[in-house]
Design a protein around this motif. Sequence first.
Motif, mmCIF file in Angstrom:
data_model
loop_
_atom_site.group_PDB
_atom_site.id
_atom_site.type_symbol
_atom_site.label_atom_id
_atom_site.label_comp_id
_atom_site.label_asym_id
_atom_site.label_seq_id
_atom_site.Cartn_x
_atom_site.Cartn_y
_atom_site.Cartn_z
ATOM 1 N N PHE A 1 -43.567 28.091 11.495
ATOM 2 C CA PHE A 1 -42.712 29.029 12.213
ATOM 3 C C PHE A 1 -42.641 30.354 11.469
ATOM 4 O O PHE A 1 -42.631 30.404 10.240
ATOM 5 N N GLY A 2 -42.559 31.429 12.229
ATOM 6 C CA GLY A 2 -42.601 32.754 11.638
ATOM 7 C C GLY A 2 -41.338 33.165 10.925
ATOM 8 O O GLY A 2 -41.363 34.040 10.059
ATOM 9 N N SER A 3 -40.201 32.559 11.293
ATOM 10 C CA SER A 3 -38.927 32.901 10.664
ATOM 11 C C SER A 3 -38.099 31.643 10.498
ATOM 12 O O SER A 3 -37.630 31.067 11.478
ATOM 13 N N VAL A 4 -37.934 31.202 9.257
ATOM 14 C CA VAL A 4 -37.140 30.013 8.946
ATOM 15 C C VAL A 4 -36.092 30.389 7.910
ATOM 16 O O VAL A 4 -36.426 30.923 6.847
ATOM 17 N N THR A 5 -34.835 30.131 8.219
ATOM 18 C CA THR A 5 -33.728 30.383 7.305
ATOM 19 C C THR A 5 -33.082 29.058 6.970
ATOM 20 O O THR A 5 -32.689 28.316 7.877
ATOM 21 N N VAL A 6 -32.975 28.714 5.694
ATOM 22 C CA VAL A 6 -32.390 27.456 5.248
ATOM 23 C C VAL A 6 -31.088 27.760 4.511
ATOM 24 O O VAL A 6 -31.090 28.493 3.518
ATOM 25 N N LEU A 7 -29.988 27.200 5.001
ATOM 26 C CA LEU A 7 -28.665 27.428 4.424
ATOM 27 C C LEU A 7 -28.158 26.138 3.793
ATOM 28 O O LEU A 7 -28.279 25.064 4.377
ATOM 29 N N ASN A 8 -27.569 26.230 2.623
ATOM 30 C CA ASN A 8 -26.968 25.043 2.004
ATOM 31 C C ASN A 8 -25.780 25.439 1.157
ATOM 32 O O ASN A 8 -25.517 26.613 0.900
ATOM 33 N N GLY A 9 -25.041 24.433 0.725
ATOM 34 C CA GLY A 9 -23.917 24.618 -0.172
ATOM 35 C C GLY A 9 -24.203 23.914 -1.486
ATOM 36 O O GLY A 9 -25.229 24.098 -2.101
ATOM 37 N N GLY B 1 -43.861 21.038 19.930
ATOM 38 C CA GLY B 1 -43.935 21.788 21.170
ATOM 39 C C GLY B 1 -43.211 23.121 21.145
ATOM 40 O O GLY B 1 -43.300 23.892 22.104
ATOM 41 N N ARG B 2 -42.498 23.412 20.091
ATOM 42 C CA ARG B 2 -41.796 24.690 20.006
ATOM 43 C C ARG B 2 -42.761 25.786 19.551
ATOM 44 O O ARG B 2 -43.620 25.554 18.698
ATOM 45 N N SER B 3 -42.569 26.966 20.103
ATOM 46 C CA SER B 3 -43.411 28.089 19.732
ATOM 47 C C SER B 3 -43.194 28.464 18.280
ATOM 48 O O SER B 3 -42.060 28.467 17.781
ATOM 49 N N ALA B 4 -44.276 28.825 17.599
ATOM 50 C CA ALA B 4 -44.173 29.235 16.207
ATOM 51 C C ALA B 4 -43.397 30.537 16.053
ATOM 52 O O ALA B 4 -42.958 30.879 14.948
ATOM 53 N N ILE C 1 -37.064 12.554 8.788
ATOM 54 C CA ILE C 1 -38.247 13.411 8.815
ATOM 55 C C ILE C 1 -39.047 13.161 10.093
ATOM 56 O O ILE C 1 -39.567 14.099 10.712
ATOM 57 N N GLY C 2 -39.120 11.892 10.522
ATOM 58 C CA GLY C 2 -39.782 11.583 11.784
ATOM 59 C C GLY C 2 -39.078 12.225 12.961
ATOM 60 O O GLY C 2 -39.719 12.731 13.897
ATOM 61 N N TRP C 3 -37.728 12.187 12.935
ATOM 62 C CA TRP C 3 -36.961 12.852 13.999
ATOM 63 C C TRP C 3 -37.219 14.350 13.986
ATOM 64 O O TRP C 3 -37.390 14.977 15.046
ATOM 65 N N LEU C 4 -37.270 14.966 12.803
ATOM 66 C CA LEU C 4 -37.507 16.401 12.704
ATOM 67 C C LEU C 4 -38.865 16.762 13.301
ATOM 68 O O LEU C 4 -38.991 17.779 14.014
ATOM 69 N N LYS C 5 -39.863 15.954 13.042
ATOM 70 C CA LYS C 5 -41.192 16.207 13.608
ATOM 71 C C LYS C 5 -41.133 16.235 15.128
ATOM 72 O O LYS C 5 -41.698 17.141 15.769
ATOM 73 N N SER C 6 -40.428 15.268 15.709
ATOM 74 C CA SER C 6 -40.293 15.226 17.166
ATOM 75 C C SER C 6 -39.473 16.398 17.679
ATOM 76 O O SER C 6 -39.771 16.976 18.732
ATOM 77 N N ASP C 7 -38.432 16.766 16.945
ATOM 78 C CA ASP C 7 -37.542 17.845 17.369
ATOM 79 C C ASP C 7 -38.275 19.183 17.417
ATOM 80 O O ASP C 7 -38.016 20.015 18.298
ATOM 81 N N LEU C 8 -39.180 19.399 16.473
ATOM 82 C CA LEU C 8 -39.887 20.674 16.390
ATOM 83 C C LEU C 8 -41.160 20.704 17.226
ATOM 84 O O LEU C 8 -41.706 21.784 17.492
#
Length: 310
Positions: free
Chosen positions: A231-239, A192-195, A183-190
Amino acid sequence: MTDAPDRRRFLECMAWAGTGVLWTVSGGVAASVSLDQALAAPARGKVKPFTFLQVSDSHIGFAKPANPDARATYREAVAKINAMPDKPDFIIHTGDVSQLSKDVEFDDADQILGEAGITTFHVPGEHDMLDEGQGKAFLDRYGKGSLGDGWYSFDHSGVHFVALINVKQLNAGGSGHLGDDQIGWLKSDLAGRSASQPIVVFTHVPLWALYPQWGWGTDDAEPAMALLRRFGSVTVLNGHIHQVQQKVEGNVTFHTARSTAFPQPAPGTPGASPGPMKVAAEQLRPSLGIRTVHVVNGAQPLALIDTPLA
């Protein structure tokens, strides 16, 4: 931001395919079309559309009454891919490549994909964590360049893709777990990215509480979803659940995929429990297959069409 996934990442990923969800991106909106319709769909918006394919739960090595030969149905899926007049840009596999994490199972999965020759990005399922190294065999094969337990991200034509791992630390009840480090990595990864940038997240176990009684959910998904909701468009895919389910929460849409191996009961089916579900032979292939979604460039909802393997 690159126009295509990083070349080194592509070369490091083993290529293989199955049947699943064929996604398109047009005008920055993620969606999908059927395999047969991939070239028929017109371009929308100002961004050149691209396609990718989601496959899931191939369970190579499974050979029980629910499906005597999971390799055979997987080959049928690949034949469907090969029949396309054009190929998707890449494939995402959302876990359970193998049944028992055996090298021969991974080898067979790779050989089957070799017939399609399409670059694939992987996340593991719990069945890919059964070796003595608890997932080392999977990561050695598919996880080059990833971090931690195998998480990573990449960009393609303005869309940011995030691979999350929620099967390394499964809870006693079977629900998924991300862990603080990821979760900490995800915070850093996202950061600065535009919403306005579209985000596609792929993982194995659902990130929403689909049916916690069967472990069909991720116990610490909320901190991750809190990072994604801006973010304005988030798609979550899983199995994992081997059937089509969908949920919409604001700008976040969750989609589950069918398996190419065997079906599972619908959540909450009286007297049932999660696991391979035997159906009549003539109903097996209709229980497997693809889910297609027509892309709409605008505020209209996605139009879902579920297409069986046969």
